[in-house]
Motif scaffolding. Sequence first.
Motif, PDB file in Angstrom:
ATOM      1  N   LYS A 162      -2.028   9.877  -5.421  1.00  0.00           N
ATOM      2  CA  LYS A 162      -2.189   8.522  -5.594  1.00  0.00           C
ATOM      3  C   LYS A 162      -2.285   7.666  -4.282  1.00  0.00           C
ATOM      4  O   LYS A 162      -3.427   6.939  -4.249  1.00  0.00           O
ATOM      5  CB  LYS A 162      -0.705   8.002  -6.163  1.00  0.00           C
ATOM      6  CG  LYS A 162      -0.788   6.527  -6.515  1.00  0.00           C
ATOM      7  CD  LYS A 162       0.540   5.976  -7.237  1.00  0.00           C
ATOM      8  CE  LYS A 162       0.585   4.491  -7.528  1.00  0.00           C
ATOM      9  NZ  LYS A 162       1.726   4.178  -7.970  1.00  0.00           N
ATOM     10  N   VAL A 163      -1.729   8.098  -2.943  1.00  0.00           N
ATOM     11  CA  VAL A 163      -2.139   7.505  -2.036  1.00  0.00           C
ATOM     12  C   VAL A 163      -3.481   8.023  -1.488  1.00  0.00           C
ATOM     13  O   VAL A 163      -4.201   7.216  -1.013  1.00  0.00           O
ATOM     14  CB  VAL A 163      -1.064   7.959  -0.955  1.00  0.00           C
ATOM     15  CG1 VAL A 163      -1.250   7.434   0.417  1.00  0.00           C
ATOM     16  CG2 VAL A 163       0.305   7.478  -1.121  1.00  0.00           C
ATOM     17  N   PRO A 179       0.631  13.306   1.900  1.00  0.00           N
ATOM     18  CA  PRO A 179       0.246  12.044   1.335  1.00  0.00           C
ATOM     19  C   PRO A 179       0.024  12.455  -0.123  1.00  0.00           C
ATOM     20  O   PRO A 179      -0.337  13.496  -0.527  1.00  0.00           O
ATOM     21  CB  PRO A 179      -1.042  11.570   1.498  1.00  0.00           C
ATOM     22  CG  PRO A 179      -1.814  12.456   2.451  1.00  0.00           C
ATOM     23  CD  PRO A 179      -0.572  13.374   3.039  1.00  0.00           C
ATOM     24  N   SER A 180       0.485  11.860  -1.217  1.00  0.00           N
ATOM     25  CA  SER A 180       0.355  11.985  -2.536  1.00  0.00           C
ATOM     26  C   SER A 180      -0.986  11.811  -2.914  1.00  0.00           C
ATOM     27  O   SER A 180      -1.710  11.209  -2.327  1.00  0.00           O
ATOM     28  CB  SER A 180       1.294  11.143  -3.330  1.00  0.00           C
ATOM     29  OG  SER A 180       0.831   9.717  -3.358  1.00  0.00           O
ATOM     30  N   LEU A 192      -2.106   0.398   0.326  1.00  0.00           N
ATOM     31  CA  LEU A 192      -1.814   1.957  -0.134  1.00  0.00           C
ATOM     32  C   LEU A 192      -0.517   1.912  -0.901  1.00  0.00           C
ATOM     33  O   LEU A 192      -0.009   2.954  -1.541  1.00  0.00           O
ATOM     34  CB  LEU A 192      -1.712   3.022   0.790  1.00  0.00           C
ATOM     35  CG  LEU A 192      -2.794   3.368   1.702  1.00  0.00           C
ATOM     36  CD1 LEU A 192      -2.469   4.303   2.855  1.00  0.00           C
ATOM     37  CD2 LEU A 192      -4.007   3.639   1.022  1.00  0.00           C
ATOM     38  N   ASP A 193       0.256   0.823  -0.805  1.00  0.00           N
ATOM     39  CA  ASP A 193       1.524   0.905  -1.630  1.00  0.00           C
ATOM     40  C   ASP A 193       2.696   1.466  -1.135  1.00  0.00           C
ATOM     41  O   ASP A 193       3.307   1.907  -2.144  1.00  0.00           O
ATOM     42  CB  ASP A 193       1.158   0.640  -3.054  1.00  0.00           C
ATOM     43  CG  ASP A 193       2.297   0.048  -4.026  1.00  0.00           C
ATOM     44  OD1 ASP A 193       3.022  -0.939  -3.403  1.00  0.00           O
ATOM     45  OD2 ASP A 193       2.391   0.289  -5.275  1.00  0.00           O
ATOM     46  N   ILE A 194       2.668   1.534   0.054  1.00  0.00           N
ATOM     47  CA  ILE A 194       3.601   2.383   0.954  1.00  0.00           C
ATOM     48  C   ILE A 194       4.419   1.621   2.015  1.00  0.00           C
ATOM     49  O   ILE A 194       3.637   0.654   2.278  1.00  0.00           O
ATOM     50  CB  ILE A 194       3.144   3.769   1.095  1.00  0.00           C
ATOM     51  CG1 ILE A 194       2.106   3.714   2.277  1.00  0.00           C
ATOM     52  CG2 ILE A 194       2.856   4.771   0.195  1.00  0.00           C
ATOM     53  CD1 ILE A 194       1.688   4.898   2.832  1.00  0.00           C
ATOM     54  N   LYS A 239      -6.042   5.812  -3.321  1.00  0.00           N
ATOM     55  CA  LYS A 239      -5.998   4.441  -2.864  1.00  0.00           C
ATOM     56  C   LYS A 239      -6.782   4.341  -1.399  1.00  0.00           C
ATOM     57  O   LYS A 239      -7.539   3.398  -1.109  1.00  0.00           O
ATOM     58  CB  LYS A 239      -4.679   3.715  -2.767  1.00  0.00           C
ATOM     59  CG  LYS A 239      -3.785   3.367  -4.088  1.00  0.00           C
ATOM     60  CD  LYS A 239      -2.636   3.092  -3.936  1.00  0.00           C
ATOM     61  CE  LYS A 239      -2.170   2.639  -5.487  1.00  0.00           C
ATOM     62  NZ  LYS A 239      -0.681   2.060  -5.381  1.00  0.00           N
ATOM     63  N   ALA A 240      -6.426   5.446  -0.585  1.00  0.00           N
ATOM     64  CA  ALA A 240      -7.108   5.580   0.813  1.00  0.00           C
ATOM     65  C   ALA A 240      -8.795   5.610   0.656  1.00  0.00           C
ATOM     66  O   ALA A 240      -9.423   4.774   1.247  1.00  0.00           O
ATOM     67  CB  ALA A 240      -6.471   6.441   1.600  1.00  0.00           C
ATOM     68  N   LEU A 288       3.851   5.485   6.087  1.00  0.00           N
ATOM     69  CA  LEU A 288       2.381   5.603   6.344  1.00  0.00           C
ATOM     70  C   LEU A 288       2.697   6.269   8.055  1.00  0.00           C
ATOM     71  O   LEU A 288       1.637   7.254   8.240  1.00  0.00           O
ATOM     72  CB  LEU A 288       1.866   4.455   6.730  1.00  0.00           C
ATOM     73  CG  LEU A 288       0.220   4.488   7.219  1.00  0.00           C
ATOM     74  CD1 LEU A 288      -0.577   5.414   6.453  1.00  0.00           C
ATOM     75  CD2 LEU A 288      -0.280   3.089   7.580  1.00  0.00           C
TER      76      LEU A 288
END
Length: 103
Positions: A49-50, A46-47, A29-31, A53-54, A36
């Motif tokens: 973007k997240v 979560p944004s 998720l690039d976090i 990706k999820a 997380l």
Amino acid sequence: MQTTHFAGFKIKGLRIKEGYKSTYVAEKLDITPTYLSLIESGKKNPSKKVISKASKLFNVDVKEFQESPELMKDLEELEKKIDMANLIAVLEMLSKDLSDKNS
């Protein structure tokens, strides 16, 4: 799409269901794993973007991260029938059993 705490809980549920470690999901998720954890515990939303990706990681539609009125109604009915403390205990126990099996 407005994100809510439900989305974070959904991510945690999908992660446990798939047997993924939190570090793996955070990377995908690039976090950070810490962020997380905040999302999964409902402390942060979560944004978009997240969520996107999820959605790809877990192969589910982004709409899965929004609580529906029907789901909330079903859960309210369930809460009337089952003590919330027992429900949480059972869900935590089941998720631990799932995690142990996938380790």
